[in-house]
Write an enzyme that holds these catalytic residues in place. Sequence first.
Site, PDB file in Angstrom:
ATOM      1  N   SER A 119      80.902 -77.946  21.200  1.00  0.00           N
ATOM      2  CA  SER A 119      79.229 -77.902  21.799  1.00  0.00           C
ATOM      3  C   SER A 119      79.292 -77.626  23.253  1.00  0.00           C
ATOM      4  O   SER A 119      80.376 -77.980  24.087  1.00  0.00           O
ATOM      5  CB  SER A 119      78.928 -79.555  21.701  1.00  0.00           C
ATOM      6  OG  SER A 119      77.731 -79.618  22.181  1.00  0.00           O
ATOM      7  N   TYR A 143      79.241 -88.412  22.605  1.00  0.00           N
ATOM      8  CA  TYR A 143      79.162 -87.252  21.612  1.00  0.00           C
ATOM      9  C   TYR A 143      80.096 -86.116  22.234  1.00  0.00           C
ATOM     10  O   TYR A 143      80.873 -85.532  21.748  1.00  0.00           O
ATOM     11  CB  TYR A 143      77.820 -86.860  21.444  1.00  0.00           C
ATOM     12  CG  TYR A 143      77.863 -85.656  20.678  1.00  0.00           C
ATOM     13  CD1 TYR A 143      77.327 -84.352  21.434  1.00  0.00           C
ATOM     14  CD2 TYR A 143      78.301 -85.284  19.542  1.00  0.00           C
ATOM     15  CE1 TYR A 143      77.248 -83.116  20.921  1.00  0.00           C
ATOM     16  CE2 TYR A 143      78.167 -83.860  19.096  1.00  0.00           C
ATOM     17  CZ  TYR A 143      77.629 -82.772  19.581  1.00  0.00           C
ATOM     18  OH  TYR A 143      77.594 -81.699  18.692  1.00  0.00           O
ATOM     19  N   LYS A 147      83.930 -83.955  21.278  1.00  0.00           N
ATOM     20  CA  LYS A 147      83.885 -82.618  20.948  1.00  0.00           C
ATOM     21  C   LYS A 147      85.004 -82.248  21.819  1.00  0.00           C
ATOM     22  O   LYS A 147      85.767 -81.316  21.508  1.00  0.00           O
ATOM     23  CB  LYS A 147      82.536 -82.063  21.274  1.00  0.00           C
ATOM     24  CG  LYS A 147      81.659 -82.225  20.015  1.00  0.00           C
ATOM     25  CD  LYS A 147      82.110 -81.828  18.947  1.00  0.00           C
ATOM     26  CE  LYS A 147      81.075 -81.941  17.697  1.00  0.00           C
ATOM     27  NZ  LYS A 147      81.554 -81.475  16.530  1.00  0.00           N
TER      28      LYS A 147
HETATM   29  C1  WQD Z   1      66.239 -79.591  24.565  1.00  0.00           C
HETATM   30  C2  WQD Z   1      65.273 -79.540  25.817  1.00  0.00           C
HETATM   31  C3  WQD Z   1      64.778 -81.853  26.589  1.00  0.00           C
HETATM   32  C4  WQD Z   1      62.613 -83.136  23.280  1.00  0.00           C
HETATM   33  C5  WQD Z   1      71.500 -81.337  22.357  1.00  0.00           C
HETATM   34  C6  WQD Z   1      72.839 -81.698  22.548  1.00  0.00           C
HETATM   35  C7  WQD Z   1      73.851 -80.551  22.458  1.00  0.00           C
HETATM   36  C8  WQD Z   1      73.376 -79.902  21.663  1.00  0.00           C
HETATM   37  C9  WQD Z   1      71.829 -79.403  21.491  1.00  0.00           C
HETATM   38  C10 WQD Z   1      74.837 -80.396  19.476  1.00  0.00           C
HETATM   39  C11 WQD Z   1      65.785 -80.659  27.023  1.00  0.00           C
HETATM   40  C12 WQD Z   1      63.740 -81.089  26.249  1.00  0.00           C
HETATM   41  C13 WQD Z   1      63.273 -82.384  24.108  1.00  0.00           C
HETATM   42  C14 WQD Z   1      61.130 -83.580  23.519  1.00  0.00           C
HETATM   43  C15 WQD Z   1      61.771 -82.228  25.621  1.00  0.00           C
HETATM   44  N1  WQD Z   1      73.598 -80.282  20.146  1.00  0.00           N
HETATM   45  N2  WQD Z   1      62.666 -81.992  25.154  1.00  0.00           N
HETATM   46  N3  WQD Z   1      60.627 -83.049  24.700  1.00  0.00           N
HETATM   47  O1  WQD Z   1      69.506 -82.337  24.916  1.00  0.00           O
HETATM   48  O2  WQD Z   1      69.482 -79.629  25.235  1.00  0.00           O
HETATM   49  O3  WQD Z   1      71.157 -80.666  23.625  1.00  0.00           O
HETATM   50  O4  WQD Z   1      71.152 -80.515  21.571  1.00  0.00           O
HETATM   51  O5  WQD Z   1      75.815 -79.721  19.745  1.00  0.00           O
HETATM   52  O6  WQD Z   1      75.072 -80.744  22.566  1.00  0.00           O
HETATM   53  O7  WQD Z   1      73.189 -82.370  23.788  1.00  0.00           O
HETATM   54  O8  WQD Z   1      68.799 -80.474  23.106  1.00  0.00           O
HETATM   55  O9  WQD Z   1      66.678 -80.465  21.936  1.00  0.00           O
HETATM   56  O10 WQD Z   1      67.251 -82.622  22.695  1.00  0.00           O
HETATM   57  O11 WQD Z   1      66.522 -80.818  24.192  1.00  0.00           O
HETATM   58  O12 WQD Z   1      61.107 -81.807  26.627  1.00  0.00           O
HETATM   59  O13 WQD Z   1      60.284 -84.078  22.850  1.00  0.00           O
HETATM   60  O14 WQD Z   1      63.983 -79.953  25.452  1.00  0.00           O
HETATM   61  O15 WQD Z   1      64.727 -82.383  27.905  1.00  0.00           O
HETATM   62  O16 WQD Z   1      65.445 -79.986  28.170  1.00  0.00           O
HETATM   63  P1  WQD Z   1      69.704 -80.880  24.443  1.00  0.00           P
HETATM   64  P2  WQD Z   1      67.246 -81.343  22.975  1.00  0.00           P
END
Ligand code: WQD
Length: 320
Positions: A119, A143, A147
């Site tokens: 990841s 998490y 990985k």
């Molecule tokens: C994406 C962006 C939030 C929800 C995670 C894991 C990573 C991988 C992908 C597995 C961020 C913003 C989100 C909301 C928002 N998973 N957001 N409002 O945190 O980039 O990564 O998933 O491997 O390991 O860490 O993904 O989808 O949570 O957020 O503004 O209601 O959307 O701040 O910038 P993230 P996410």
Amino acid sequence: MKILVTGGAGYIGSHVIRQLIAAGHEPIALDDLSTGKIERLGDTPLVQMDLASADAANQVVEAIKKYSIEGVIHLAARKSVGESVDRPEYYYQQNINSVTNLLVAMRETKVMNMVFSSSAATYGSPDVDQVNEDYLARPINPYGETKLVGEWMMADAAKAWGLKVVSLRYFNVAGAGFDDLADTAVANLIPIAFNAIKNNQPIQVFGTDWPTSDGSCVRDYIHVLDLADAHIAALDYLNEDNREHSIFNVGTGKGSSVLAVIDTIHKVIGKDFAVDLVARRPGDPASLSADVSRINETLGWTAKQTLKDIVSSHYRATSN
Ligand code: WQD
């Protein structure tokens, strides 16, 4: 090849299985169905078991012998960042014990090909916007740590007994390659946004004061079908001899902001919806996208689907 796909009944795993079949392989799914759905598997055989259980290594040995397994794609893992912060011991028990048991079984049965689902969380909050695989991995949550430890274990097995292994560092996976394989876990931006619209709730934007072009966070969104195809390319790569442990970013190489994702959703569905601009989410890096030159050059793989393809495919698959 006869390929054991752990987590094969999951959102990503079921896409990998369908692409394996399309490429002429014979996949067998291994899944505990705690989050996976058996209806995603069609005729693909299922070994239903918990890879983290005490007897898992013996059960995997039996499955490898029963199905004459020649390679493994290991996707099964707990993957909620927030949950991992609350329950680190559970994450280590689940994600690390699963890798341990799998490697014990593969060594015993001399199965020498492994593709490991890693990841972008291994990078933590890098101080550059775009990372390559040589960037120092400093995960900031359990998490991501599990990985990175998984990658170390794969590399140790490669050194100790010649395991041929590729670790794929997934960036932000979304979309649906098939209408019956939507991401039904409302845990990431795009499913969360569509779920909010369906429930007439505002989409929350976590921060618009970030040092980015429009102030919202930037991520590298990769279509799940492109991601699945990267696994096929990795398997083909492993079929050549003398492969050391290789790590590849899997992304598009292009960053998209949260507001750009929301704008794309608006264009795809053609109707207005509420958006709330709220405070930053703790632990978020401002911008994180993949340098994909290594996978492009070494595996000949590149993402084909756009952000619009991702959003419209999720919309289509969840509208049925
Ligand atoms: C994406 C962006 C939030 C929800 C995670 C894991 C990573 C991988 C992908 C597995 C961020 C913003 C989100 C909301 C928002 N998973 N957001 N409002 O945190 O980039 O990564 O998933 O491997 O390991 O860490 O993904 O989808 O949570 O957020 O503004 O209601 O959307 O701040 O910038 P993230 P996410």
